[in-house]
Every structure is written in C-alpha cells, then in structure tokens.
Design a protein around this motif. Structure first.
Motif, PDB file in Angstrom:
ATOM      1  N   THR A 311       0.815  -1.215   0.000  1.00 48.72           N
ATOM      2  CA  THR A 311       0.000   0.000   0.000  1.00 48.72           C
ATOM      3  C   THR A 311       0.853   1.272   0.000  1.00 48.72           C
ATOM      4  OG1 THR A 311      -1.828  -1.140   1.057  1.00 48.72           O
ATOM      5  CG2 THR A 311      -1.784   1.258   1.306  1.00 48.72           C
ATOM      6  N   GLY A 312       1.852   1.325   0.854  1.00 46.19           N
ATOM      7  CA  GLY A 312       2.663   2.544   0.967  1.00 46.19           C
ATOM      8  C   GLY A 312       3.346   2.888  -0.347  1.00 46.19           C
ATOM      9  N   ALA A 313       3.937   1.881  -0.982  1.00 47.37           N
ATOM     10  CA  ALA A 313       4.664   2.105  -2.239  1.00 47.37           C
ATOM     11  C   ALA A 313       3.711   2.572  -3.334  1.00 47.37           C
ATOM     12  CB  ALA A 313       5.371   0.820  -2.658  1.00 47.37           C
ATOM     13  N   LEU A 314       2.536   1.929  -3.365  1.00 52.04           N
ATOM     14  CA  LEU A 314       1.550   2.273  -4.383  1.00 52.04           C
ATOM     15  C   LEU A 314       0.989   3.684  -4.144  1.00 52.04           C
ATOM     16  CD1 LEU A 314       0.303   0.826  -6.777  1.00 52.04           C
ATOM     17  CD2 LEU A 314      -1.396  -0.170  -5.244  1.00 52.04           C
ATOM     18  N   ALA A 315       0.726   3.986  -2.879  1.00 46.58           N
ATOM     19  CA  ALA A 315       0.179   5.300  -2.533  1.00 46.58           C
ATOM     20  C   ALA A 315       1.142   6.409  -2.952  1.00 46.58           C
ATOM     21  CB  ALA A 315      -0.093   5.375  -1.033  1.00 46.58           C
ATOM     22  N   ALA A 316       2.432   6.153  -2.790  1.00 50.24           N
ATOM     23  CA  ALA A 316       3.430   7.166  -3.159  1.00 50.24           C
ATOM     24  C   ALA A 316       3.360   7.453  -4.657  1.00 50.24           C
ATOM     25  CB  ALA A 316       4.827   6.685  -2.767  1.00 50.24           C
ATOM     26  N   ARG A 326      -7.462   7.585  -0.922  1.00 52.08           N
ATOM     27  CA  ARG A 326      -7.584   7.321   0.523  1.00 52.08           C
ATOM     28  C   ARG A 326      -6.740   6.093   0.869  1.00 52.08           C
ATOM     29  NH1 ARG A 326     -10.733  10.521   4.015  1.00 52.08           N
ATOM     30  NH2 ARG A 326     -11.247   9.430   5.921  1.00 52.08           N
ATOM     31  N   VAL A 327      -5.756   6.324   1.698  1.00 51.17           N
ATOM     32  CA  VAL A 327      -4.781   5.273   1.977  1.00 51.17           C
ATOM     33  C   VAL A 327      -5.010   4.695   3.372  1.00 51.17           C
ATOM     34  CG1 VAL A 327      -2.304   4.793   2.170  1.00 51.17           C
ATOM     35  CG2 VAL A 327      -3.119   6.494   0.521  1.00 51.17           C
ATOM     36  N   PHE A 328      -5.091   3.386   3.444  1.00 48.05           N
ATOM     37  CA  PHE A 328      -5.186   2.689   4.729  1.00 48.05           C
ATOM     38  C   PHE A 328      -3.902   1.873   4.863  1.00 48.05           C
ATOM     39  CE2 PHE A 328      -9.392   3.553   3.134  1.00 48.05           C
ATOM     40  CZ  PHE A 328     -10.060   4.047   4.232  1.00 48.05           C
ATOM     41  N   PRO A 329      -2.920   2.393   5.614  1.00 47.05           N
ATOM     42  CA  PRO A 329      -1.585   1.789   5.619  1.00 47.05           C
ATOM     43  C   PRO A 329      -1.614   0.272   5.828  1.00 47.05           C
ATOM     44  CG  PRO A 329      -1.574   3.840   6.845  1.00 47.05           C
ATOM     45  CD  PRO A 329      -3.017   3.554   6.497  1.00 47.05           C
ATOM     46  N   ASP A 330      -0.850  -0.413   4.990  1.00 41.48           N
ATOM     47  CA  ASP A 330      -0.711  -1.876   5.023  1.00 41.48           C
ATOM     48  C   ASP A 330      -2.021  -2.623   4.798  1.00 41.48           C
ATOM     49  OD1 ASP A 330       2.041  -1.813   5.405  1.00 41.48           O
ATOM     50  OD2 ASP A 330       1.774  -1.485   7.570  1.00 41.48           O
ATOM     51  N   GLU A 331      -3.030  -1.912   4.335  1.00 41.27           N
ATOM     52  CA  GLU A 331      -4.326  -2.553   4.118  1.00 41.27           C
ATOM     53  C   GLU A 331      -4.752  -2.413   2.658  1.00 41.27           C
ATOM     54  OE1 GLU A 331      -8.355  -2.177   6.526  1.00 41.27           O
ATOM     55  OE2 GLU A 331      -6.698  -1.217   7.562  1.00 41.27           O
ATOM     56  N   GLY A 332      -4.979  -1.178   2.262  1.00 39.17           N
ATOM     57  CA  GLY A 332      -5.443  -0.971   0.897  1.00 39.17           C
ATOM     58  C   GLY A 332      -5.636   0.497   0.577  1.00 39.17           C
ATOM     59  N   VAL A 349      -0.929   5.538 -13.737  1.00 33.28           N
ATOM     60  CA  VAL A 349      -0.175   5.177 -12.528  1.00 33.28           C
ATOM     61  C   VAL A 349      -0.218   3.662 -12.321  1.00 33.28           C
ATOM     62  CG1 VAL A 349      -0.075   5.414 -10.006  1.00 33.28           C
ATOM     63  CG2 VAL A 349      -0.628   7.398 -11.416  1.00 33.28           C
ATOM     64  N   ALA A 350      -1.398   3.088 -12.532  1.00 35.17           N
ATOM     65  CA  ALA A 350      -1.563   1.647 -12.285  1.00 35.17           C
ATOM     66  C   ALA A 350      -0.646   0.831 -13.179  1.00 35.17           C
ATOM     67  CB  ALA A 350      -3.019   1.269 -12.518  1.00 35.17           C
ATOM     68  N   ARG A 351      -0.563   1.228 -14.445  1.00 36.03           N
ATOM     69  CA  ARG A 351       0.280   0.452 -15.380  1.00 36.03           C
ATOM     70  C   ARG A 351       1.741   0.582 -14.984  1.00 36.03           C
ATOM     71  NH1 ARG A 351      -3.551   2.979 -19.280  1.00 36.03           N
ATOM     72  NH2 ARG A 351      -5.228   1.451 -19.402  1.00 36.03           N
ATOM     73  N   HIS A 352       2.122   1.779 -14.610  1.00 32.69           N
ATOM     74  CA  HIS A 352       3.475   2.043 -14.149  1.00 32.69           C
ATOM     75  C   HIS A 352       3.756   1.225 -12.881  1.00 32.69           C
ATOM     76  CE1 HIS A 352       7.058   4.371 -13.464  1.00 32.69           C
ATOM     77  NE2 HIS A 352       6.604   4.854 -12.318  1.00 32.69           N
ATOM     78  N   ALA A 353       2.787   1.241 -11.978  1.00 32.66           N
ATOM     79  CA  ALA A 353       2.944   0.542 -10.697  1.00 32.66           C
ATOM     80  C   ALA A 353       3.100  -0.948 -10.904  1.00 32.66           C
ATOM     81  CB  ALA A 353       1.729   0.815  -9.810  1.00 32.66           C
ATOM     82  N   ALA A 354       2.272  -1.481 -11.800  1.00 26.97           N
ATOM     83  CA  ALA A 354       2.300  -2.924 -12.024  1.00 26.97           C
ATOM     84  C   ALA A 354       3.686  -3.350 -12.496  1.00 26.97           C
ATOM     85  CB  ALA A 354       1.237  -3.299 -13.041  1.00 26.97           C
ATOM     86  N   LEU A 357       6.102  -2.714  -9.294  1.00 27.07           N
ATOM     87  CA  LEU A 357       5.894  -3.446  -8.044  1.00 27.07           C
ATOM     88  C   LEU A 357       5.540  -4.914  -8.229  1.00 27.07           C
ATOM     89  CD1 LEU A 357       3.642  -0.825  -6.214  1.00 27.07           C
ATOM     90  CD2 LEU A 357       6.088  -1.093  -5.985  1.00 27.07           C
ATOM     91  N   ALA A 358       5.574  -5.401  -9.437  1.00 25.67           N
ATOM     92  CA  ALA A 358       5.142  -6.774  -9.707  1.00 25.67           C
ATOM     93  C   ALA A 358       5.928  -7.770  -8.843  1.00 25.67           C
ATOM     94  CB  ALA A 358       5.345  -7.102 -11.186  1.00 25.67           C
ATOM     95  N   PRO A 359       5.336  -8.882  -8.405  1.00 28.28           N
ATOM     96  CA  PRO A 359       3.918  -9.186  -8.559  1.00 28.28           C
ATOM     97  C   PRO A 359       3.108  -8.540  -7.421  1.00 28.28           C
ATOM     98  CG  PRO A 359       5.028 -11.034  -7.548  1.00 28.28           C
ATOM     99  CD  PRO A 359       6.071  -9.973  -7.734  1.00 28.28           C
ATOM    100  N   LEU A 360       1.911  -8.054  -7.760  1.00 29.22           N
ATOM    101  CA  LEU A 360       1.104  -7.380  -6.745  1.00 29.22           C
ATOM    102  C   LEU A 360       0.109  -8.311  -6.059  1.00 29.22           C
ATOM    103  CD1 LEU A 360       0.603  -3.909  -8.362  1.00 29.22           C
ATOM    104  CD2 LEU A 360       1.184  -4.269  -5.983  1.00 29.22           C
TER     105      LEU A 360
END
Ligand SMILES: Cc1ncc(COP(=O)(O)O)c(C=O)c1O
Length: 361
Positions: A311-316, A326-332, A349-354, A357-360
């Motif tokens: 979650t933290g990495a994705l939120a950043a 809306r970020v819920f740390p270590d949850e979602g 962002v999602a495509r970049h993140a995938a 950060l793979a595998p998610l």
C-alpha cells in the motif's frame, strides 16, 4: 488549570478528511480521496441555492417541511418517516444518540465507514466492530452471532465503504430475522445510486417489511451536494420523532433545503451523470485488473485496491502523479471514480505501478 475532558477521548483520533492532492508542476491535480462527485452542481440547483441566499439572515425552517414532504413522496412514505440532518453522518449520529444508553453497543462491519467508531464513542456507546470476510464483504453470520443484549444498533453499509461490496437481499433478510426485534438495523445506503447489483438488499424494501429497520440516504454523493451537508433517515414515526429531538437545531440550512428540493426535481438529469460514473467505474475496474492490480468489484463510486503491504509504495506513486487517494496503511487504497481525465491518470499510474511493483497479488 486544564479543563478535564471526557474519558476515552484523549487517545481518540479525529475524523480524517480525504487528503488534497500534492501540487506537482505541470500536472492538473485530482482529489479522489472523499468519494465526491466530480461534476459541478446542476444549473437548476445553483439557481435554487442562489434564490435562497437573500434570506440567510433568517433561521431555516427547522422541520424542513417542504423537503421532508418531497422526500416522503419520492419514497412513497409519510413525512413523519423522514428525519433530516447535516449530512447522513449527522443522522447516523442522531440514531446512536437516540437509541443507545452509555455503554451499550453499536455493531458495524470493519473496515467500513470510518465515522462509525467515532460517532459511537462520542455518544458514549461502545463500538462493536466485526471483521469483514476475506473478500471485503460483511460477515453477516458472524455479526448475527455477536449480537448481545447490550447491542442496540447494527449498521449495515451497502455498498460498503471502502470495499464497494454489496449485501444480498436474501442474506440481509435472514440477518434481520435472526436479530432480536428490539435491535435497530440501519441500512446505510450512501452509495445506493451507483449500485447495479440485481440481488442487492434494498433498504426501502427492508424498511417496509420490518419495523426495526431504518435507512440512511445522502445528497452528498450521487446528487453532488457534499458541500451543503444534507442527509436523511427513513424510519418509523416514533424513531424519526426521537431523531428530531437529538438533531442539532437548525442543522439543515435553507440553502441545503432548496438544493435538496431542486435535486429531487432533477433526478433524470442527475441520473445521466450517475450512469457516466458507473460506466467509468467499469472501465477503470477492467483496466486495473488488466494491469495486474488487486482491485475488488465495486457497486459504489469508488474502487478498493487490496494492496496489503504494498500500500505505501503504491500510494506514493499516486501522490507523485498529483492524485490524492484514501490510503489505509498496510491494508489498501480507496480510489474515487472521477472525471474521465482523472481516471485516465489512475490507469497511467496503475500500469506504471504494475511494472514497478510486480507481482502485486
Ligand atoms: C457509508 C457512508 N455513510 C455516510 C456517509 C456520510 O455522508 P454525508 O454526511 O456527506 O451524507 C459517508 C460519507 O463518506 C459514507 O461513506
């Protein structure tokens, strides 16, 4: 000398408003952290509000008679069944104040609407959170089994904030039958307009069927009036009368009353916007899945990323792209469906993140 405060509040976090997006050079910012409607108010609604401005030196009609009558007509109930408040959050608070004695319990699924534990605690009652199932839904059998003689109210959030999951009609029916008849079951339907699930529980149907059911609706989400604060309960006349006793006097402003009336008259026009948001929700959901992100199906105007320790990495990454979520740390992460432009940014962002950060899963 310091004034002593009520016990229990010293460690209690205040309600957390959705963050505003970071200011990033060259990027238009989008706030997707509060489930707000991205569309501006309808011209007819703005006109109604403007028309009421000249009398803001006067207190509003405390009973909000015209609006209560219009809402009652909309749902084919009596105005006596309608209790209004400054947002449905205030009406939820009224319900807890009206029904519980200090120390009695109010049950809700958890995680759910973040205000529930706060409202319960500030009313002097005790929160009874029951964990969601692994797929983000209410665990109704566990909730039914956890009801004790101290449990006075159960909130069912349908669709659930923040997971977007829906409660089925049959399971809610079974649940209501299984709790004692003197326990109030509240169907919080803040996101009802976005719900297209054919098997969903419908609050007004449950209300008509069971005397211990109340329904909560808001003008904040589908109607786009979050800034004016307007919500209501559909409840038995006895409960609605008590809710009015504990309501903040004059909490529903004359501007909100006029905007609410105008919105009810413009439901067809508002429906077009709701349909657009639902279509966008489908597009974003499909693309997030395709990008490999752990997104849940949703029947609300937001999507839930079950991102756990990522979650933290994705939120950043969202933040760096001028998107507040809306970020819920270590949850979602809960992401509000916004304008198509905002949604395209989510997908970038999602495509970049995938890739990053793979595998998610
Ligand atoms: C489930 C749920 N209920 C109630 C509310 C309260 O909305 P309002 O007070 O704006 O009507 C919200 C707002 O986020 C919500 O998510």
């Amino acid at each position: 000398m310091n004034i002593p405060h009520r016990a229990g509040l010293e460690n209690f976090p205040p309600y957390r408003q959705g963050k505003t997006p970071a200011d990033i050079d060259g990027l238009k910012a989008f706030k997707l952290s509060s489930n707000e409607n991205p569309y501006p108010p309808l011209p007819s609604v703005m006109e109604a509000v403007a028309g009421a401005v000249s009398s803001i030196n006067l207190y509003p009609d405390m009973a909000a008679g015209d609006l209560a009558a219009a809402i009652a007509e909309r749902w084919q109930v009596s105005p006596e069944n309608i209790a209004l408040g400054a947002g449905s959050v205030e009406v939820a608070s009224q319900i807890i104040l009206a029904v519980t004695n200090p120390g009695e319990k109010v049950m809700f699924a958890w995680r759910s609407f973040e205000a529930y534990p706060l409202l319960v605690t500030t009313a002097g009652a005790t929160p009874q959170p029951i964990p969601l199932t692994a797929d983000g839904g209410h665990d109704l059998p566990a909730m039914a089994a956890a009801v004790t003689p101290e449990t006075r109210v159960v909130f069912l959030c349908n669709p659930n904030n923040p997971t977007g999951t829906v409660l089925g009609a049959a399971e809610v029916d079974t649940f209501i039958r299984s709790v004692p008849a003197d326990v109030l079951v509240v169907l919080d339907e803040a996101y009802v307009h976005f719900n297209r699930d054919a098997d969903t529980a419908v609050g007004i149907d449950m209300f008509r069927k069971y005397p211990n059911v109340a329904v909560l609706h808001t003008f904040s989400k589908a109607y786009g009036l979050a800034g004016l604060r307007l919500g209501y309960a559909i409840a038995s006349p006895e409960l609605a009368t008590t809710l009015r006793k504990v309501a903040v006097p004059f909490g529903v402003t004359s501007l909100a009353q006029q905007a609410g009336l105008a919105s009810l008259q413009a439901e067809d026009e508002l429906q077009e916007r709701i349909d657009l948001l639902v279509t966008e929700r489908g597009r974003v959901h499909a693309a997030l899945l395709e990008a490999g992100l752990p997104v849940l199906p949703s029947e609300a105007n937001f999507l839930w990323l079950d991102s756990g320790e990522r979650t933290g990495a994705l939120a950043a990454l969202f933040e760096e792209s001028a998107l507040s979520v809306r970020v819920f740390p270590d949850e979602g992460i809960r992401i509000t469906i916004g304008s198509p432009e905002a949604n395209d940014r989510i997908l970038d962002v999602a495509r970049h993140a995938a890739a990053l950060l793979a595998p998610l899963h």
